[in-house]
Design a protein around this motif. Structure first.
Motif: not given
Ligand SMILES: C[S@@+](CC[C@H](N)C(=O)[O-])C[C@H]1O[C@@H](n2cnc3c(N)ncnc32)[C@H](O)[C@@H]1O
Length: 236
Positions: A139, A142, A136, A115
């Motif tokens: 970002g 998204p 995911l 994140g």
């Molecule tokens: C692997 S994700 C991090 C997940 C975080 N550790 C958590 O548990 O919420 C990496 C990035 O993907 C994006 N991302 C992942 N899922 C998302 C969602 N449902 N909506 C918006 N952005 C998302 C965000 O920018 C996030 O910082």
């Protein structure tokens, strides 16, 4: 409308910008889409954008400084809005897409790894947005979701602007008496009129072949209400 996207994978947007209605909207100058490599705002030899999380734990966290410097440099328009993507953000809806059409510039910050340093959401972003209750890799998808949802509401971006009027998550004007906040769209059918699959025959609902537009409108409204109540109880 200008979309400035901050990402460590700008090439993910290559196909997105080159194809279909987004490519057409760019060509018609309805939108400008600029993916930027976050590493361009780093000052070390390794172009570092991430660090280990304070307090320990798995994964890396995107650092606040490159993002804040990038936002400061990219923020050029008076009516500009900075969005940071995060699974824990506020759920993005069609109403948000409509609201965002009022801006001239959207700066979209795409996270990766574990994140983004929380101070980005607190100090550099106007809103923290989630596109759904799942996690995911990053970002970028998204960002594409927001770009598509906003772009198709901008005049000239789709062939028949009228087709936006009775789409899913419209403002339920025609259905006000049903006391729904919004609705999902009625089902569509095209040729053939009948199809046999796995021993079952499926036919297009008769009313759609009737040529009676009042009846067709009534059937569609009824289907919208039925589907909304069944699948989106939160819109009641
Ligand atoms: C692997 S994700 C991090 C997940 C975080 N550790 C958590 O548990 O919420 C990496 C990035 O993907 C994006 N991302 C992942 N899922 C998302 C969602 N449902 N909506 C918006 N952005 C998302 C965000 O920018 C996030 O910082």
């Amino acid at each position: 409308m200008t979309f400035d996207i901050l990402t460590i994978f700008p090439r993910l947007f290559d196909g997105f910008c080159d194809q279909a209605l987004i490519a057409r909207a760019i060509k018609k100058k309805i939108i400008r889409l600029s993916p930027h490599n976050l590493r361009d705002w780093t000052h070390d030899a390794h172009r570092t954008v991430d660090g280990r999380p304070y307090g320990g734990g798995a994964g890396m966290v995107l650092m606040v400084e490159p993002i804040v410097h990038a936002v400061q440099e990219l923020k050029k328009r008076h009516r500009s809005r900075v969005i940071v993507f995060s699974a824990k953000g506020k759920l993005f809806t069609q109403a948000d897409a409509r609201r965002l059409t009022r801006y001239e510039q959207l700066i979209l910050i795409c996270g990766r790894y574990e994140g983004i340093d929380e101070r980005v959401a607190a100090f550099a972003a106007d809103e923290e947005v989630s596109i759904g209750e799942y996690v995911l890799f990053g970002g970028e998808v998204p960002a594409m979701v927001v770009i598509e949802a906003v772009t198709r509401l901008l005049p000239g971006s789709i062939g028949k602007q009228k087709s936006l009027a009775d789409e899913s998550f419209g403002d339920a004007k025609g259905l006000a008496h049903q006391q729904l906040v919004a609705f999902v769209e009625y089902p569509h059918y095209t040729r053939p009129e009948k199809i046999k699959l796995g021993g079952k025959t499926r036919a297009v609902p008769k009313v759609l072949l009737s040529g009676n537009h009042a009846k067709i409108d009534a059937w569609r409204r009824q289907q919208s209400v039925r589907l909304t109540r069944r699948r989106r109880p939160e819109l009641k």
